[in-house]
Write a protein that holds these residues in place. Sequence first.
Motif, mmCIF file in Angstrom:
data_model
loop_
_atom_site.group_PDB
_atom_site.id
_atom_site.type_symbol
_atom_site.label_atom_id
_atom_site.label_comp_id
_atom_site.label_asym_id
_atom_site.label_seq_id
_atom_site.Cartn_x
_atom_site.Cartn_y
_atom_site.Cartn_z
ATOM 1 N N ILE A 32 1.280 30.633 12.709
ATOM 2 C CA ILE A 32 1.770 31.336 13.902
ATOM 3 C C ILE A 32 0.881 31.154 15.126
ATOM 4 N N TRP A 33 -0.287 30.555 14.943
ATOM 5 C CA TRP A 33 -1.301 30.624 15.989
ATOM 6 C C TRP A 33 -1.221 29.467 16.978
ATOM 7 N N ARG A 34 -1.582 29.765 18.228
ATOM 8 C CA ARG A 34 -1.723 28.735 19.247
ATOM 9 C C ARG A 34 -2.801 29.159 20.235
ATOM 10 N N ARG A 35 -3.305 28.199 20.980
ATOM 11 C CA ARG A 35 -4.367 28.474 21.939
ATOM 12 C C ARG A 35 -3.744 28.743 23.309
ATOM 13 N N MET A 36 -4.193 29.824 23.957
ATOM 14 C CA MET A 36 -3.680 30.178 25.275
ATOM 15 C C MET A 36 -4.842 30.504 26.203
ATOM 16 N N GLU A 37 -4.748 29.999 27.429
ATOM 17 C CA GLU A 37 -5.809 30.182 28.418
ATOM 18 C C GLU A 37 -5.549 31.429 29.264
ATOM 19 N N ILE A 38 -6.608 32.164 29.541
ATOM 20 C CA ILE A 38 -6.516 33.297 30.461
ATOM 21 C C ILE A 38 -6.498 32.742 31.882
ATOM 22 N N VAL A 39 -5.379 32.918 32.582
ATOM 23 C CA VAL A 39 -5.282 32.422 33.957
ATOM 24 C C VAL A 39 -5.458 33.546 34.980
ATOM 25 N N GLU A 40 -5.436 34.794 34.512
ATOM 26 C CA GLU A 40 -5.692 35.922 35.407
ATOM 27 C C GLU A 40 -6.180 37.108 34.599
ATOM 28 N N VAL A 78 -3.263 37.532 31.884
ATOM 29 C CA VAL A 78 -2.116 36.633 31.949
ATOM 30 C C VAL A 78 -2.504 35.365 31.209
ATOM 31 N N LEU A 79 -1.677 34.985 30.233
ATOM 32 C CA LEU A 79 -1.992 33.873 29.334
ATOM 33 C C LEU A 79 -1.011 32.732 29.542
ATOM 34 N N ARG A 80 -1.519 31.512 29.461
ATOM 35 C CA ARG A 80 -0.689 30.319 29.602
ATOM 36 C C ARG A 80 -1.073 29.344 28.500
ATOM 37 N N PRO A 81 -0.115 28.625 27.917
ATOM 38 C CA PRO A 81 -0.453 27.691 26.833
ATOM 39 C C PRO A 81 -1.545 26.713 27.241
ATOM 40 N N ALA A 82 -2.489 26.493 26.342
ATOM 41 C CA ALA A 82 -3.553 25.529 26.590
ATOM 42 C C ALA A 82 -3.140 24.126 26.170
ATOM 43 N N ASP A 83 -1.902 23.990 25.687
ATOM 44 C CA ASP A 83 -1.362 22.676 25.327
ATOM 45 C C ASP A 83 -0.047 22.480 26.077
ATOM 46 N N GLU A 114 -11.184 34.757 33.125
ATOM 47 C CA GLU A 114 -10.334 33.638 33.517
ATOM 48 C C GLU A 114 -10.982 32.316 33.110
ATOM 49 N N GLY A 115 -10.138 31.433 32.555
ATOM 50 C CA GLY A 115 -10.623 30.151 32.075
ATOM 51 C C GLY A 115 -10.943 30.136 30.601
ATOM 52 N N ASP A 116 -11.153 31.314 29.989
ATOM 53 C CA ASP A 116 -11.393 31.369 28.548
ATOM 54 C C ASP A 116 -10.090 31.113 27.796
ATOM 55 N N VAL A 117 -10.229 30.664 26.552
ATOM 56 C CA VAL A 117 -9.071 30.374 25.720
ATOM 57 C C VAL A 117 -9.068 31.321 24.525
#
Length: 398
Positions: A154-162, A174-179, A246-249
Amino acid sequence: MLSEQSVPVVRATLPAVGAAIGDITELFYRKLFEAHPELLRDLFNRGNQANGEQQKALAGSIAAFAGMLLERPDARPDAMLSRIAHKHASLGVTSDQYKIVHRHLFAAIAEVLGDAVTPEVAAAWDEVYWLMANALIAVEARLYEEAGVAEGQIWRRMEIVERREESPDAVSFVLRPADDRPVRPFRPGQYVSVQSELPDGSRQIRQYSLSSAPGRSDRRITVKRVQAGGQPDGEVSSWLHATANEGDVLTVSEPFGDLALADGDGPLLLASAGIGVTPMLAMLDHLAATGSRRPVTVVHADRTPADHAHRREQAELAAALPGARLHLWYEEPGDEAPRASAGRVDIDSLDLPDGLTVYLCGPVPFMRAVRGDLLRRGVPAADIHYEVFGPDLWLGQR
């Protein structure tokens, strides 16, 4: 459905098992974690283990399921099974883990009850366990299929954009896919799990409601820092507040959860307290984004206006809906919220229409009180849906 030979055995032994279930579950978890320490480190919530909430939840689920098998033998407790299955899927639980649980649970039952566990009693309760386990495995398999993932993957990596501070104790990410993979749709009210690698090397998992509407390329969660008074503070929420920027995954699950806004045009009651506002925000955001004209009664309770996370956003979303009315209660309203009521939510003061569908989220005492008030006003139990942050202590069975 229980077999004919097991029904009288379970009926006769349920009081004894129920009386000892606390001792059984405590011993079960001790045996389980001695044999599989990685489950406590990387799967089970260590805070809920320490305070006993997880033991109560397991005891409640077993007792509730056995009681339903006896009281309603031709019906399956789908609501209870769905809530557990969604939580399991959000953790990546796999079907083989039910065999591990079975082995250590029945060892604990035999040790606690001793000679009372005859072969006949063991066989009957074995049947209860596998009826529940196999039903959950089937529901979880469907959830994984709907998510488009293999069992447990179920897991995926998501970047904190805010990152934004929403109150002194709540921060949103706010999270956005890192892939390059797109996010899959979710239903307003659902949650994701966040797997956090803590300084001691453990990977503790917590669930957080998605606090904005579906249909975007990113997702938002809101995390309240858990401050437990005499108990240790929430280790994951404290870690996220202190270190996630922000910028962390982050490692995030696919969305799950059975508290999801149903389609339709009937009247709604969205009632929340504290950080329970988050799934209600997603529902309100979705209703506003789709131009809904449904009658919506929005209720929120908090300690003070300053503690009310997303206070302005909730008011703006309610104002954007022509059929919505917002009602606020604060323990200490102060001058910041002159139109809010003081004290606890008073359901009897609200003009509620017939045919109401209710969604509740917040501390269990709040939900139990509101649910009880609604039942007394004639709202059918089947139309009252709720979400529990933490182990489900079977609010709906009380």
